[in-house]
Design a protein around this motif. Structure first.
Motif, mmCIF file in Angstrom:
data_model
loop_
_atom_site.group_PDB
_atom_site.id
_atom_site.type_symbol
_atom_site.label_atom_id
_atom_site.label_comp_id
_atom_site.label_asym_id
_atom_site.label_seq_id
_atom_site.Cartn_x
_atom_site.Cartn_y
_atom_site.Cartn_z
ATOM 1 N N ALA A 206 0.846 -1.187 0.000
ATOM 2 C CA ALA A 206 0.000 0.000 0.000
ATOM 3 C C ALA A 206 0.879 1.234 0.000
ATOM 4 N N ASP A 207 0.455 2.236 -0.784
ATOM 5 C CA ASP A 207 1.133 3.524 -0.847
ATOM 6 C C ASP A 207 0.120 4.572 -0.404
ATOM 7 N N LEU A 208 0.324 5.130 0.791
ATOM 8 C CA LEU A 208 -0.683 5.987 1.414
ATOM 9 C C LEU A 208 -0.065 7.319 1.821
ATOM 10 N N LYS A 209 -0.921 8.331 1.917
ATOM 11 C CA LYS A 209 -0.531 9.628 2.465
ATOM 12 C C LYS A 209 -1.580 10.025 3.505
ATOM 13 N N LEU A 210 -1.100 10.414 4.666
ATOM 14 C CA LEU A 210 -1.975 10.863 5.740
ATOM 15 C C LEU A 210 -1.721 12.336 6.000
ATOM 16 N N GLU A 211 -2.761 13.146 5.964
ATOM 17 C CA GLU A 211 -2.637 14.558 6.310
ATOM 18 C C GLU A 211 -3.800 14.923 7.216
ATOM 19 N N ASN A 212 -3.477 15.147 8.488
ATOM 20 C CA ASN A 212 -4.477 15.414 9.517
ATOM 21 C C ASN A 212 -5.537 14.324 9.513
ATOM 22 N N HIS A 213 -6.770 14.622 9.131
ATOM 23 C CA HIS A 213 -7.855 13.641 9.239
ATOM 24 C C HIS A 213 -8.168 12.959 7.912
ATOM 25 N N LYS A 214 -7.312 13.119 6.923
ATOM 26 C CA LYS A 214 -7.568 12.570 5.595
ATOM 27 C C LYS A 214 -6.491 11.558 5.226
ATOM 28 N N LEU A 215 -6.922 10.357 4.835
ATOM 29 C CA LEU A 215 -6.016 9.311 4.379
ATOM 30 C C LEU A 215 -6.218 9.133 2.875
ATOM 31 N N LEU A 216 -5.153 9.375 2.102
ATOM 32 C CA LEU A 216 -5.199 9.248 0.642
ATOM 33 C C LEU A 216 -4.490 7.965 0.242
ATOM 34 N N ALA A 217 -5.160 7.151 -0.562
ATOM 35 C CA ALA A 217 -4.585 5.893 -1.041
ATOM 36 C C ALA A 217 -4.243 6.038 -2.516
ATOM 37 N N ASN A 218 -2.950 6.090 -2.835
ATOM 38 C CA ASN A 218 -2.531 6.096 -4.232
ATOM 39 C C ASN A 218 -2.616 4.703 -4.831
ATOM 40 N N ASN A 230 -8.719 -3.849 -5.034
ATOM 41 C CA ASN A 230 -7.823 -2.728 -5.285
ATOM 42 C C ASN A 230 -8.577 -1.427 -5.053
ATOM 43 N N PHE A 231 -7.938 -0.503 -4.346
ATOM 44 C CA PHE A 231 -8.629 0.731 -3.962
ATOM 45 C C PHE A 231 -7.740 1.933 -4.238
#
Length: 244
Positions: A206-218, A230-231
């Protein structure tokens, strides 16, 4: 008024022995955890001492072989290496005290941390930090009371920026949610069950980015029992759900 002008050189002294000789207010700061290791200090204490004034404290420090264990949970670090500067700031008190660490390295039970930070205000700790870290998720899961993740296994790798208050007790959950935090996250061979669900969750990568309350899944490649999944997208309030 008394005027003090001291130069101080301390070479590889036991940290826990130094703590026993600190004033009570400073010893209370360390009451939530135990520490060990060797510390070397070079600096000075200079200025007027009376009921209204403290002298200026300025120290360069080096810590080798450090360790810290918190009394209220199982979190601990070992083989801590630190190098930086400590001073009590313009106001020369605990509120203006700042610990700057240019080098910080430590071992978790099955991972490591490498970074730098500034810790300010010894009456209400504020942390400005940048860390690279790797964690064993079975270890991390032990830090959260009543976790919904069962049999959690795998590795997590993070690059993190954190700016906010911290504490060594249950208040940290609320502080964490109110702080600014941003992370690049990679998961590797993560497995778990969720609540009482009979489904097995597997995240190969998994390749993810977390910024405060938002989790982004690339990219999130997973298997839920017999189904490949796949998401790509975002999840809101994910961290708040996990820790609170």
């Amino acid at each position: 008024n008394s005027n003090i002008d001291l130069k101080i050189n301390v070479n590889k002294q036991d940290i826990n022995k130094i703590i026993t000789h600190l004033p009570k207010k400073l010893k209370d700061i360390t009451s939530e955890f135990t520490v060990a290791g060797k510390i070397t200090l070079n600096g000075s204490i200079k200025g007027i001492i009376d009921k209204e004034n403290n002298p200026f404290l300025d120290m360069r420090y080096l810590i080798n072989g450090g360790a810290i264990k918190f009394k209220n949970n199982t979190f601990e670090l070992s083989d801590i290496q630190m190098k930086g500067v400590l001073n009590n700031g313009d106001s020369k008190n605990l509120n203006s005290t700042q610990i700057k660490t240019d080098i910080f390295k430590a071992q978790t039970r099955n991972g490591d941390i490498d970074g730098k930070f500034i810790l300010q205000n010894m009456n209400s700790y504020f942390l400005d930090a940048e860390f690279k870290s790797s964690w064993d998720l079975s270890e991390v899961n032990q830090y959260f009371d009543k976790s919904n993740f069962m049999k959690l296994k795998g590795k997590i790798f993070t690059n993190t920026i954190y700016q906010g208050n911290i504490a060594a007790d249950s208040q940290f959950k609320k502080m964490f949610l109110n702080a600014y935090h941003k992370s690049d996250i990679k998961l590797q061979n993560v497995k778990f069950n969720f609540l009482q669900s009979p489904l097995n969750f597997i995240f190969e990568s998994a390749d993810l980015k977390l910024e405060n309350h938002k989790l982004l899944a690339n990219s999130l490649q997973s298997t839920i029992s017999e189904t490949d999944f796949n998401f790509k997208g975002q999840i809101l309030n994910f961290i708040a759900y996990i820790i609170d």
